[in-house]
Design an enzyme around this catalytic site. Structure first.
Site, short mmCIF file in Angstrom:
data_model
loop_
_atom_site.label_atom_id
_atom_site.label_comp_id
_atom_site.label_asym_id
_atom_site.label_seq_id
_atom_site.Cartn_x
_atom_site.Cartn_y
_atom_site.Cartn_z
N GLU A 126 4.51 -78.63 97.30
CA GLU A 126 3.77 -77.64 97.96
C GLU A 126 3.71 -76.49 96.93
O GLU A 126 2.76 -75.68 96.87
CB GLU A 126 4.69 -77.05 99.41
CG GLU A 126 4.66 -78.13 100.49
CD GLU A 126 5.90 -79.07 100.31
OE1 GLU A 126 6.24 -79.46 101.43
OE2 GLU A 126 6.22 -79.36 99.29
N LEU A 136 21.35 -115.92 92.38
CA LEU A 136 21.54 -114.77 92.75
C LEU A 136 20.63 -114.23 93.79
O LEU A 136 20.98 -113.31 94.57
CB LEU A 136 21.10 -113.60 91.36
CG LEU A 136 21.24 -111.86 91.86
CD1 LEU A 136 22.79 -111.80 92.14
CD2 LEU A 136 21.03 -111.35 90.31
#
Length: 361
Positions: free
Chosen positions: A51, A296
């Site tokens: 903004e 994993l």
């Protein structure tokens, strides 16, 4: 017309990819009399919010203009002052908001502040598209742990390598380029020690001007070679090694090379991935690309840390025994015990398909 300006704000927000973490991607457009008079985006951690960046680019007075912003404006002081103050000060008459901000310091207060100042606020404008900008931020700001994306590439018959272990290359160049874009977007990349021992990877981002991720190695036995590419480059690009080993001599040698060792609790004699995620979150790591092997990947699914999956599917068939698959370990006993995936998207990237899912919790 609101959709048009918000879509522009979304495109602006994407320019912050790889630069703003652990902050969100945000874009803003200021419109007056059907014309854009200012636009901006969050360009980097600690820099102007979208903004205020838009206000800094104004081509004329914003009094009576409307603002389109992809995320609820902040109303608290951090590295930057509240964006609500700037919106009020510039005389904006209406604000269109895409996503609500789940940050407890904002969480509706930003819109309330604007309304109390007499500014009209319309919410959920292009909400789905705006939400898609920030799954990492939304997860991290509420859970304080990294958003984990599991990525793997496989053939049409589900193989990630030939029976002899060779895997270069399963996918085409464009798909591999997309992986580099994901490495740039996420703060961390994680693999297991077996990947390090077999491939000696660098785990860097090869995009021009891209950001290298923090390299995270799950190494329960602290077996990472001091001569590996990761250790030799640790002073230039951070390397974190998670372990349960008490080998202080190896730890000291790694520290001398610039590697940071993290000790976690044990889970079945290995690194406790949930504990590791908590520690990484405390270090400000908001997102991780999991490029692990089958072992994993299975451990991560079992630990419940995987939030999203990227599956690259190549138009190839390798055949063979099928010993190299994306997820290893023992299978579930019945299909109704499977890990469930949702929100599927499919797109073509070069010669390959990219199928993405969210993991149901």
């Amino acid at each position: 017309m609101e959709e048009r300006w918000m879509l522009r704000a979304i495109e602006l927000a994407k320019q912050g990819i790889g630069k703003v973490n652990p902050n969100p991607l945000v874009g803003a457009v200021i419109v007056k009399d059907g014309r854009i008079i200012g636009e901006g985006y969050h360009a980097g951690y600690g820099k102007l919010h979208a903004e205020r960046h838009a206000f800094s680019n104004l081509t004329e007075d914003a009094e009576g203009a409307e603002m389109y912003v992809t995320l609820e404006p902040c109303c608290h002081y951090g590295k930057q002052p509240p964006c609500t103050e700037a919106i009020i000060a510039h005389g904006i008459k209406k604000v269109y908001v895409g996503s609500d901000d789940p940050n407890r310091l904002v969480a509706g207060r930003g819109m309330q502040t604007l309304r109390e100042a007499g500014i009209e606020v319309e919410t959920q404008v292009q909400k789905k598209a705006c939400d898609a900008l920030n799954p990492v931020f939304f997860h991290y700001i509420t859970q304080k742990t990294p958003y984990v994306v599991m990525k793997y590439a496989m053939t049409a018959d589900g193989k990630i390598a030939c029976d002899n272990g060779k895997s270069r290359w399963i996918t085409g160049e464009q798909a591999r380029q997309h992986v580099q874009e994901t490495r740039n977007a996420l703060m961390g990349i994680m693999v297991g020690i077996q990947t390090v021992l077999q491939d000696n990877p660098r785990l860097t981002c090869r995009l021009e001007g891209g950001r290298n991720p923090i390299r995270i190695i799950c190494d329960s036995g602290l077996r990472i070679p001091l001569a590996s590419h990761l250790v030799r480059t640790a002073k230039q690009i951070p390397v974190l090694v998670a372990t349960v080993s008490k080998d202080t001599a190896k730890e000291e040698a790694l520290a001398e090379a610039g590697v940071q060792v993290i000790r976690t609790g044990k889970k079945d004699g290995r690194v406790d991935l949930q504990d590791l995620m908590g520690q990484l979150g405390q270090r400000g790591i908001d997102g991780i690309l999991l490029e692990g092997g089958a072992t994993l990947n299975r451990s991560a699914l079992e630990a419940g840390i995987v939030k999203h999956i990227q599956t690259y599917i190549a138009p190839k068939i390798l055949g063979g025994s099928g010993q190299y698959t994306p997820v290893g370990g023992f299978s579930v006993e019945t299909p109704d015990q499977a890990y469930l995936l949702a929100n599927r998207t499919i797109r073509v990237i070069g010669e390959d398909l990219l199928v993405e899912y969210d993991v149901q919790s």
